[in-house]
Structure formats: C-alpha cells, structure tokens
Design an enzyme around this catalytic site. Structure first.
Site: not given
Length: 311
Positions: A94, A125
């Site tokens: 963004e 992960e």
C-alpha cells in the site's frame, strides 16, 4: 532446512503462550446467538488499542530509527509467516499508491513466497535458513531496517530474519504479541503488544492480527510523515493511477492551496500530475521545473521547499 522440534516440546511451548491460551468461559460460544458472539468479538477487539498504547514509546523509538535510515536511502523490510507475513506484504504493497514510494523501498517478505499469501506453504515458517536466503536476495545493507513480525514471537522465519539482518548491520525490530518473546529479544527494538488469549483458541489472525496491523500502519505512515511524504495531514505524494486518485489529487491541491479548479488544473498540467509539485507551483508562484528543483534540493519536503522559495 526445517526445524525438527519434538512435538511434545512444541506443544508445551505453545501452551505457555498467552496467544495460545484456552478460555473456559468461551467454551460454549458456538451455542450462542450470532448477535451475542458478535458482541463478544467486538468487546475483545476493543481491548487492542489500549495494548498498543502501552507500547507507544517503544514504537516511536523504532520509527525514528527507521526514518533516519530511510532518509539516507535505506529500505523497510517486513518478514513474517502466515497472517503476520500477509499483514507485512499488505502494508508494503500500500506504500507505492499512498506515498508514491518505489516498490523496492518498502518490501514484504512472507515465508514460502507469494504463494503463501493465499495458501499454506508447509514448513516455510519453521526455517531460519529460508529467511536468510530471502534477505540475501534483497542485498541487505546497514541502511535497511527489518521488522520481524510474529504473534507468538517464536516463529523461526521471523527470528531468523531479524538475527541475520542484525549480523549484516541493519536496524532490527521484533513485533510480537507475547511477553518475553525470543523475537523481541533478538531485535534491537523489541515491541510486544500483549492482547491476551484469542476468542478462538490460538487464532492469532484476530486480536493479535489487529494489533500487528495497527503497529505496521504506524511504522509505515509515521515514517513517511517523517520523510516528507505528507503536508500536514494531506497525502501529497499520492500516485494518481486511477480516476478516484486523480480526483483525490485535485482535492488535495485545493485543500492545501485554496486555489480554484482552473488554477489547480494548470498547476497539475505543469507538473505532470505531481501533487506536491503542483502545490508548490501555486503557493510559491513558480513554474513546474523550478518546483521540481526546489523539492529535490529540499529532499522532497514540501515545507522546506516552500521556505526556500520564500512561500
């Protein structure tokens, strides 16, 4: 290489985490009316801002350190797995439309790569090595800042990213939602937003995810304010890439200058649609090339450019 922790040890570790705690008082939540569940969830969510407020001095110190490096050409890199990784990618993605940053200036790394945005990538992960490889691919430097994000504060990918970044001399921030986390301990700036057990046991996309979103919003937004990407509370570096943003650009110039529509259109035409430049054209009564030069000499800070122009 993937972690090979003993399942029993891992279970014990998870059971010790606040974010994984079981709440017996909510054991019958599935039997409640929908409105009651919504009220419960809303009540839980309302506690998150206070938990963030308790860590504002740490957050501010981290932001000042990030901004100082970015002002010298550094990058901001988020690194996380699962929800935490997705939130980092979201915040990074963004920045270009909001602040007209180069897409390489704020980067979101998620364990397992882009595929992990929409599906689980097995074992990603658990790998510190994968985090190191992802950072090495960016060519990390001491001017860069790396934010490891993990609700549990124990995710190997996030910890590995912070540890490797620190070895390379980059600024490191560890954002977690448990106290005394390994992630915060590994980072130069540890930020622990303890929001308590989740409505659904261990579902850290809820309060923990909201807390992380709030803090990441602060890190990127306030850093950009420090870098001169705003004028007051106006997004003067917005990139007008669609009709809505073009209309917003005109409105921002109007709010900043009080100019009429005709003058605004002339200023935007003279500056190839660059809002910050157009404001300078109007307020300092200069032409487009002069506005660009003044802004360049002022490091992109509109207030400084106005002062240099005598505006």
């Amino acid at each position: 290489m993937t972690s090979t922790s003993n399942p029993r040890d891992l279970r014990a570790e998870l059971e010790s985490l606040t974010t994984e705690a079981f709440r017996p008082d909510l054991a019958d939540i599935d039997r409640l009316p929908t409105l009651d569940i919504a009220r419960l969830m809303n009540g839980e969510d309302s506690s998150v801002p206070a938990a963030v407020a308790a860590r504002l001095p740490r957050i501010a110190a981290a932001i000042d350190a990030v901004a100082e490096r970015m002002a010298r050409g550094g990058r901001l890199v988020y690194a996380g797995a699962g929800t935490a990784g997705r939130l980092g990618v979201l915040d990074a993605s963004e920045c270009p439309p909001t602040f007209n940053t180069d897409p390489t200036q704020v980067v979101g790394l998620i364990a397992g790569g882009p595929e992990a945005m929409v599906t689980s990538v097995e074992g990603a992960e658990d790998s510190k090595e994968l985090a190191r490889a992802d950072l090495d691919a960016l060519g990390l430097t001491p001017l860069d800042s790396v934010v490891g994000v993990s609700a549990s504060g124990r995710t190997p990918y996030a910890i590995g990213a912070v540890e490797h970044a620190r070895v390379l001399g980059a600024l490191t921030i560890g954002l977690a939602c448990n106290a005394d986390s390994a992630l915060a301990a590994a980072a130069e700036h540890g930020i622990e937003i303890v929001v308590g057990p989740e409505l659904l046991t261990g579902s850290t996309r809820l309060k923990s995810g909201t807390a992380q979103k709030l803090v990441l919003n602060m890190i990127s937004t306030i850093t950009m304010i420090r870098l001169g990407k705003t004028y007051g509370n106006l997004m003067v570096d917005v990139r007008a890439s669609n009709d809505k943003l073009r209309a917003r650009s005109r409105r921002i110039v109007a709010l900043a200058t009080g100019a009429d529509d005709e003058e605004i259109e002339r200023a935007l035409a003279a500056t190839d649609g660059e809002v910050k430049n157009a404001i300078l054209v109007v307020l300092a009564d200069v032409d487009g090339p002069t506005a660009a030069r003044l802004l360049e000499e002022s490091g992109g800070h509109l207030r400084a450019a106005l002062a240099a122009a005598g505006g």
